[in-house]
Design an enzyme around this catalytic site. Sequence first.
Site, PDB file in Angstrom:
ATOM      1  N   MET A  27       0.841  -1.201   0.000  1.00 45.42           N
ATOM      2  CA  MET A  27       0.000   0.000   0.000  1.00 45.42           C
ATOM      3  C   MET A  27       0.880   1.257   0.000  1.00 45.42           C
ATOM      4  O   MET A  27       0.414   2.353   0.317  1.00 45.42           O
ATOM      5  CB  MET A  27      -0.937   0.006   1.205  1.00 45.42           C
ATOM      6  N   ALA A  29       4.081   3.992   0.925  1.00 45.72           N
ATOM      7  CA  ALA A  29       4.833   4.513   2.084  1.00 45.72           C
ATOM      8  C   ALA A  29       5.898   3.472   2.441  1.00 45.72           C
ATOM      9  O   ALA A  29       5.970   2.976   3.560  1.00 45.72           O
ATOM     10  CB  ALA A  29       3.916   4.833   3.265  1.00 45.72           C
ATOM     11  N   HIS A  31       9.040   1.132   3.264  1.00 45.83           N
ATOM     12  CA  HIS A  31      10.107   1.161   4.269  1.00 45.83           C
ATOM     13  C   HIS A  31      10.991  -0.071   4.077  1.00 45.83           C
ATOM     14  O   HIS A  31      10.789  -0.847   3.130  1.00 45.83           O
ATOM     15  CB  HIS A  31       9.517   1.255   5.682  1.00 45.83           C
ATOM     16  N   GLY A  33      11.083  -2.837   5.537  1.00 47.66           N
ATOM     17  CA  GLY A  33      10.333  -4.093   5.511  1.00 47.66           C
ATOM     18  C   GLY A  33       9.929  -4.441   4.081  1.00 47.66           C
ATOM     19  O   GLY A  33      10.154  -5.560   3.609  1.00 47.66           O
ATOM     20  N   HIS A  34       9.364  -3.450   3.386  1.00 43.18           N
ATOM     21  CA  HIS A  34       8.992  -3.677   1.985  1.00 43.18           C
ATOM     22  C   HIS A  34      10.238  -3.999   1.145  1.00 43.18           C
ATOM     23  O   HIS A  34      10.208  -4.855   0.264  1.00 43.18           O
ATOM     24  CB  HIS A  34       8.322  -2.428   1.396  1.00 43.18           C
ATOM     25  N   GLY A 144       4.724 -10.329   4.307  1.00 42.80           N
ATOM     26  CA  GLY A 144       5.399 -10.239   5.602  1.00 42.80           C
ATOM     27  C   GLY A 144       4.661 -11.032   6.675  1.00 42.80           C
ATOM     28  O   GLY A 144       3.436 -11.040   6.729  1.00 42.80           O
ATOM     29  N   SER A 182       6.373  -0.210  10.196  1.00 44.37           N
ATOM     30  CA  SER A 182       5.016  -0.147   9.658  1.00 44.37           C
ATOM     31  C   SER A 182       4.813   1.227   9.043  1.00 44.37           C
ATOM     32  O   SER A 182       5.322   2.226   9.579  1.00 44.37           O
ATOM     33  CB  SER A 182       3.996  -0.357  10.782  1.00 44.37           C
ATOM     34  N   SER A 183       4.077   1.277   7.951  1.00 42.06           N
ATOM     35  CA  SER A 183       3.789   2.582   7.336  1.00 42.06           C
ATOM     36  C   SER A 183       3.020   3.463   8.320  1.00 42.06           C
ATOM     37  O   SER A 183       3.073   4.685   8.238  1.00 42.06           O
ATOM     38  CB  SER A 183       2.964   2.393   6.058  1.00 42.06           C
ATOM     39  N   ARG A 184       2.291   2.835   9.247  1.00 42.82           N
ATOM     40  CA  ARG A 184       1.472   3.598  10.200  1.00 42.82           C
ATOM     41  C   ARG A 184       2.309   4.183  11.348  1.00 42.82           C
ATOM     42  O   ARG A 184       1.789   4.983  12.119  1.00 42.82           O
ATOM     43  CB  ARG A 184       0.346   2.733  10.766  1.00 42.82           C
TER      44      ARG A 184
END
Length: 273
Positions: A27, A29, A31, A33-34, A144, A182-184
């Site tokens: 989605m 944003a 980081h 992790g992605h 993930g 997390s993007s959040r």
Amino acid sequence: MIIARSVSELRKALDIKGGSIGFVPTMGALHIGHRTLIDAARKANDMVVVSIFVNPTQFLPGEDLSKYPRREEADFKICELSGVDILFYPDVSAMYGEDEVRICAPDVRGFILEGASRPGHFDGVLTVVMKLFNIVRPTRAYFGKKDAQQLALITQMVNNFFMDIEIVPMETVRESDGLALSSRNVYLNAQERQEALKLSSALKKATEIVMQGNTKSDYIKARMEETLLPLDVEYVAIVNRAFESLDEVVIGDTIVLVAARVGSTRLIDNVWM
Ligand code: AMP
């Protein structure tokens, strides 16, 4: 890198190159992790496709759809620098029409834990992932473990619908202090960022207890809840890989999960044992 904004543009781009396709749905944003998912896809496939789509059907009314972080320029750069071959970047009208057929999450596994807190969320996730899989037709798709229930349900969908796609689970990437990326996380102010560490601390506590030889779920959950105080905890759960509740941790077949609100931000995390 080719940027495809419609299904037909994506199909045209896919036709140019043959070979195996590694797919990373996101989605945005983006980081680290992605990035680890993209790197894994790069290593194992001839071509890497990343999608960035903030899927409206997986957000419930009142959730953060309108304020979900959008970083078009930075995301494009990250994809380019990561060696992504095709970036699929559709708008909502390229993905959805009126009165459509949808995928329903399973009655039990789709409506416990995340599915109980966010009823209907997984219907939206599975529907968009089915659409994306049918457009991209990947050899392998990377997800993930941080979104453990999502990973389990997508794996189940692929099995239930006899889809010829390998689902590759990827370890959760964390900040050096333990916070799961997390993007959040951008919603958190400095104080909340500190409080958010209670999620990974609670999971660390669970691991310590099990390493000391106590595998009783009730005991582990009680100690985790103490660690999480005074956060607004939505659930602490100990389940097997099929998401069935466990009275006792079984090494090799257990996931310990937590969901809590830090201020107004909802965070999830888990550890696989
Ligand atoms: P999202 O953009 O949040 O929908 O996530 C896209 C993919 O990245 C999903 O498969 C997530 O599980 C995965 N992901 C998100 N955060 C992390 C993380 N900290 N470590 C590894 N994978 C992650």
